[in-house]
Design an enzyme around this catalytic site. Structure first.
Site, short mmCIF file in Angstrom:
data_model
loop_
_atom_site.label_atom_id
_atom_site.label_comp_id
_atom_site.label_asym_id
_atom_site.label_seq_id
_atom_site.Cartn_x
_atom_site.Cartn_y
_atom_site.Cartn_z
N ASN A 20 0.87 -1.17 0.00
CA ASN A 20 0.00 0.00 0.00
C ASN A 20 0.90 1.22 0.00
OD1 ASN A 20 -1.75 2.12 0.53
ND2 ASN A 20 -2.86 1.07 2.16
N ARG A 99 -2.49 -1.98 -3.46
CA ARG A 99 -3.64 -1.09 -3.36
C ARG A 99 -3.45 0.05 -4.36
NH1 ARG A 99 -4.41 3.94 0.49
NH2 ARG A 99 -6.59 4.43 0.08
N HIS A 187 -12.13 3.78 -0.29
CA HIS A 187 -12.08 2.80 0.81
C HIS A 187 -12.76 1.49 0.43
CE1 HIS A 187 -11.57 6.48 3.58
NE2 HIS A 187 -10.39 5.86 3.50
N ARG A 247 -7.86 16.21 5.90
CA ARG A 247 -8.65 16.56 4.72
C ARG A 247 -9.99 17.16 5.12
NH1 ARG A 247 -8.28 10.90 1.67
NH2 ARG A 247 -7.09 10.23 3.49
N GLY A 337 -13.07 4.16 14.27
CA GLY A 337 -14.26 3.35 14.44
C GLY A 337 -14.03 2.13 15.31
N GLU A 386 -7.67 -4.53 4.98
CA GLU A 386 -7.42 -4.23 3.57
C GLU A 386 -6.27 -5.08 3.02
OE1 GLU A 386 -8.42 0.44 3.07
OE2 GLU A 386 -7.13 -0.08 4.76
#
Length: 406
Positions: A20, A99, A187, A247, A337, A386
């Site tokens: 990634n 990725r 995502h 961001r 999360g 991921e």
């Protein structure tokens, strides 16, 4: 050419590397021929003169990096490869997974990369200028390091392809839609994994209406109806929707016109503000982009940032439920999360009208199901992987079926 259709059969000694590549970092994980447990995971931070690498084995023990440099992505990857080869000399690399942030309108599944694919991906760099060039550089560096080994691109946008037109477009002249100015969503690797996990641990939910909140330094939300993405909070770029670490999230385009016309900023300066100086960092007046730091600070600047973040998550949740005509489950994933019980609790407050009620004890323990027995809507935490989605695509490219690899 998709990842399911190529390459020679890999043996039991096969190794699969998931990469990634970001603008200044390189995350990686090494997987064996079978199983979901990574043999090693690591990250190169601050690629450049001050670059440094951390890597650990499956037991969490540090692995000493090989000699090498981190001056650019190619040098960083070479050092990662040398370290992995030295630590696991019996493994033969059968495929490398990458990725890639943007697949545009072209790719809705992993693809084995050749020069034509790379050329197509390069045309998408204007859509993701801070990510796509580094993703491509990582693929080229891995191709040079492993000649003949399949390089598999896995796209963050792929999960969202096929959304209804109204969720795929902007109200601009239609010619922009035709040239690819669309709501792509991102995502997707995370949503792919979480959807698969829900199908395994709570299949009854996957037949209904699920909102997944991927909350971290990058943050977005996705409405998933019967296992398919139907709406995403992110749009054309990875800036849209929720506020993130640095961001801005959703922004009236008139603000950018103001920056151009009244402040005389150029596009590079505006890009710097929107991508690197906004979000939690900007809201907290430069205090931090890290939710853990903000929660610990407990001051006005931190409260301002957390309040806005929670408000936007709640607002997007209402929008996602409206898209699907209701909600059966809310799933948290990502660094915030999965780890911030404060954010989860505050997001779920005042959502009784949606049938959401959490059990504070379960939430404090970060249990898989954190909703109360009285909640009509199931609330869950599903840690995302991921890297495993990438590794599975690489295994498929090397001729290992999903059943053989798990």
């Amino acid at each position: 050419m998709t990842a399911e259709t190529t390459a020679p059969q890999a043996g039991a000694g096969a190794g699969f590397l998931a990469l990634n590549a970001g603008s200044s970092s390189l995350k990686f994980a090494l997987f064996p021929a079978e199983g979901d447990a990574a043999l090693a995971t690591g990250q190169v931070d601050r690629i450049g003169p001050d670059g440094a690498m951390k890597i650990k084995n499956a037991a969490g023990e540090p692995i000493a990096p090989a000699e090498g440099g981190f001056t650019d992505h190619a040098a960083a990857l070479a050092t990662v490869i040398a370290t992995v080869k030295r630590a696991f000399p019996a493994l033969n690399f059968a495929a490398i997974g990458h990725r890639v942030v943007h697949g545009g309108i072209f790719y809705s599944a992993p693809v084995v990369v050749d020069e034509a694919v790379l050329e197509t991906l390069a045309t998408l760099s204007p859509f993701a200028p801070l990510h796509q060039p580094h993703n491509i550089a990582g693929i080229r560096a891995a191709t040079e390091a492993f000649p003949g080994v399949p390089q598999v691109a896995c796209f963050d946008t792929a999960f969202h392809r096929g959304q209804p037109f109204v969720n795929d477009t902007f109200a601009l002249p239609h010619r922009y839609y035709e040239i690819g100015v669309r709501r792509y969503g991102f995502h997707g690797l995370s949503y792919d994994y979480v959807t698969g996990e829900l199908g395994r641990i709570a299949p009854h939910l996957m037949s209904g209406r699920v909102v997944v909140a991927h909350l971290g330094n990058g943050a977005s939300m996705c409405a998933i109806h019967r296992g398919r993405s139907v709406a995403s909070s992110m749009g054309y770029s990875a800036l849209d929707g929720l506020p993130m670490g640095t961001r801005c999230g959703q922004l009236d385009p008139g603000v950018m016109l103001y920056m151009l016309d009244q402040e005389g900023l150029n596009t590079a300066q505006i890009r710097q503000i929107l991508y690197n100086e906004s979000g939690l960092l900007g809201l907290s007046n430069g205090l931090s982009n890290d939710m853990r730091t903000l929660e610990a600070a407990d001051n006005a600047e931190a409260h301002r940032a957390i309040d806005y973040f929670v408000f936007r998550v709640q607002r997007e949740l209402g929008a996602m439920a409206a898209v699907m005509g209701g909600i059966d489950a809310l799933v948290f994933c990502g660094g915030i999360g999965e780890n911030s019980r404060v954010v989860r609790r505050r997001v779920c407050e005042r959502l009784g009208w949606m049938g959401i009620e959490i059990d504070h004890g379960r939430n404090a323990e970060s249990a898989t199901v954190i909703s109360s027995e009285f909640s009509r809507t199931t609330v869950m935490i599903v840690p995302t992987r991921e890297d495993l989605v990438i590794a599975r695509a690489a295994r498929a490219a090397a001729g290992l079926s999903e059943t053989a690899a798990t």
